[in-house]
Design a protein around this motif. Structure first.
Motif, PDB file in Angstrom:
ATOM      1  N   GLY A   1      12.946  -9.763 -17.791  1.00 57.38           N
ATOM      2  CA  GLY A   1      11.832  -9.402 -16.913  1.00 57.38           C
ATOM      3  C   GLY A   1      11.653 -10.314 -15.715  1.00 57.38           C
ATOM      4  N   TYR A   2      12.477 -11.354 -15.592  1.00 54.61           N
ATOM      5  CA  TYR A   2      12.401 -12.281 -14.460  1.00 54.61           C
ATOM      6  C   TYR A   2      13.611 -12.078 -13.553  1.00 54.61           C
ATOM      7  CZ  TYR A   2       8.998 -14.542 -17.503  1.00 54.61           C
ATOM      8  OH  TYR A   2       7.907 -14.797 -18.306  1.00 54.61           O
ATOM      9  N   TYR A   3      13.525 -12.583 -12.326  1.00 53.59           N
ATOM     10  CA  TYR A   3      14.649 -12.421 -11.415  1.00 53.59           C
ATOM     11  C   TYR A   3      14.894 -13.691 -10.611  1.00 53.59           C
ATOM     12  CZ  TYR A   3      10.766 -11.263  -8.217  1.00 53.59           C
ATOM     13  OH  TYR A   3       9.604 -11.269  -7.499  1.00 53.59           O
ATOM     14  N   LEU A   4      16.144 -13.832 -10.175  1.00 53.67           N
ATOM     15  CA  LEU A   4      16.559 -14.888  -9.264  1.00 53.67           C
ATOM     16  C   LEU A   4      17.185 -14.233  -8.042  1.00 53.67           C
ATOM     17  CD1 LEU A   4      18.291 -17.352 -11.763  1.00 53.67           C
ATOM     18  CD2 LEU A   4      15.999 -17.566 -10.783  1.00 53.67           C
ATOM     19  N   ILE A   5      16.798 -14.707  -6.856  1.00 47.14           N
ATOM     20  CA  ILE A   5      17.315 -14.147  -5.605  1.00 47.14           C
ATOM     21  C   ILE A   5      17.892 -15.269  -4.767  1.00 47.14           C
ATOM     22  CG2 ILE A   5      16.789 -12.780  -3.562  1.00 47.14           C
ATOM     23  CD1 ILE A   5      14.276 -11.770  -5.005  1.00 47.14           C
TER      24      ILE A   5
END
Length: 376
Positions: A244-248
């Motif tokens: 449910g988390y993201y890295l950009i």
């Protein structure tokens, strides 16, 4: 007198102003703060809904239309403003969702999206920076791009200036001026503005503003907190989703980690708990981030709506009143389509987008607003 007054200077309001101005209308945009400095500035900039197969068709239609045109829009804005929005084809790698693979593939076939399923392999062959605990299965969408929202809104603000759109910052709208069920203008804390057409595009504040004007619109603020790591270019090349988390990864080496989902009203403060939560999620996905400093933490207020479907169109009873709000977690990816659909409806043109899913609610019960659907 302007042809249209737009209330709200975020991405949705500014893109709507740009489309209407390019169509020949005289547009005035009013913003209570600084244009582009609320949720539009705070967003991650992933040009796809997160886990897109989980969303209703109304969201997918806006996203697909926008994705096909975003690179060209960013090139136009760069040329007009001198500010590069940094459209970048990073691709999106989603870990740990292989159980949804069949549903995701069906969605991809329907919307002509490129999606690959992988399982039983080391995910580091896809992204070398991933940790051992990242998982051995997931989905890969190579055609998903990103933009850098602060640069996008700066470019758009300069574009509006060049096009001759009057942007009034620090001007708070306090109500609508209506006579015989027809819009006559907007009341502000200063002088009122006369207009026969008004567009409410106030993001998370749209519901509150219309409620104070006696009009029901189920849009509420939903806080999202994010943190930013400072690194060198090359550590991470793909956008990563996990648990449910993201890295950009940004071009300059910064890596954004997000985000929380909090129903805290109009509170935009940041918390130590959210910082800890985001750091731990980021470290699990990419252990090398433990060695990088966190330079910023911030919060934005998403315009939450039932099922995440925005409201775009005309009020059914008040002539001259329009709305473009309620995009929840997908404001950036759906903004170009939303602005063009709003333009077509206001100018009474036939649109390539079906307006039916986005009609103004006629009653509080027009859409389900269960907790389960709000957390899509």
């Amino acid at each position: 007198m302007p042809d249209v007054v737009i209330i709200g200077g975020g991405l949705m309001g500014m893109l709507s102003a740009r489309e209407l101005r390019l169509s020949g209308l005289k547009v005035v945009l009013i913003e209570r703060g600084q244009a582009g400095q609320e949720a539009s500035w705070a967003g991650g900039g992933i040009l796809s809904p997160l886990y897109p197969w989980r969303y209703p068709d109304g969201v997918s239609a806006l996203a697909a239309w926008s994705q096909a045109r975003y690179e060209g829009l960013c090139q136009d804005l760069w040329r007009e403003s001198g500010v590069d929005p940094e459209w970048t084809l990073s691709g999106l790698l989603m870990l740990g969702v292989v159980a949804e693979g069949l549903e995701a593939r069906r969605w991809a076939e329907r919307w002509k999206a490129v999606l690959e399923v992988f399982k039983g392999c080391d995910p580091r062959q896809w992204e070398g920076a991933l940790g051992e605990d990242a998982g051995a299965a997931g989905l890969w969408m190579p055609k998903v791009a990103q933009v850098r929202p602060p640069r996008l809104v700066r470019a758009l603000r300069q574009s509006l200036k060049k096009l001759g759109v009057e942007v009034l910052e620090g001007v708070k709208a306090t109500g609508l001026l209506v006579r015989n069920q027809t819009i006559t203008g907007v009341a502000t804390e200063g002088a009122s503005l006369a207009a026969e057409r008004v567009v409410v595009a106030g993001g998370a504040w749209s519901g509150q503003f219309l409620t104070e004007s006696g009009i029901h619109l189920p849009v509420e603020p939903v806080r999202g907190q994010m943190i930013l790591f400072r690194g060198q270019p090359g550590l991470l090349s793909k956008m990563i989703m996990g648990r449910g988390y993201y890295l950009i990864p940004r071009r300059d080496g910064h890596i954004l980690a997000g985000s929380t989902l909090e129903y805290t009203g109009f509170d935009k403060s940041t918390t130590a708990e959210a910082s800890k939560e985001l750091r731990e999620a980021a470290y699990t996905l990419v252990p090398a981030l433990k060695s990088l400093p966190v330079t910023h933490q911030w919060a934005g207020l998403r315009p939450g709506s039932p099922q995440g479907i925005p409201y775009i169109g005309a009020h059914p009873a008040i002539k001259g009143l329009y709305v473009n709000a309620g995009h929840f977690r997908n404001g950036v990816v759906t903004a170009p389509a939303s602005a063009c659909l709003l333009r077509d409806i206001l100018l009474e043109r036939t649109s390539s987008l079906d307006p039916a899913p986005y009609v103004f609610p006629c009653s509080p019960s027009s859409r389900s607003n269960s907790k389960e659907r709000r957390e899509v």
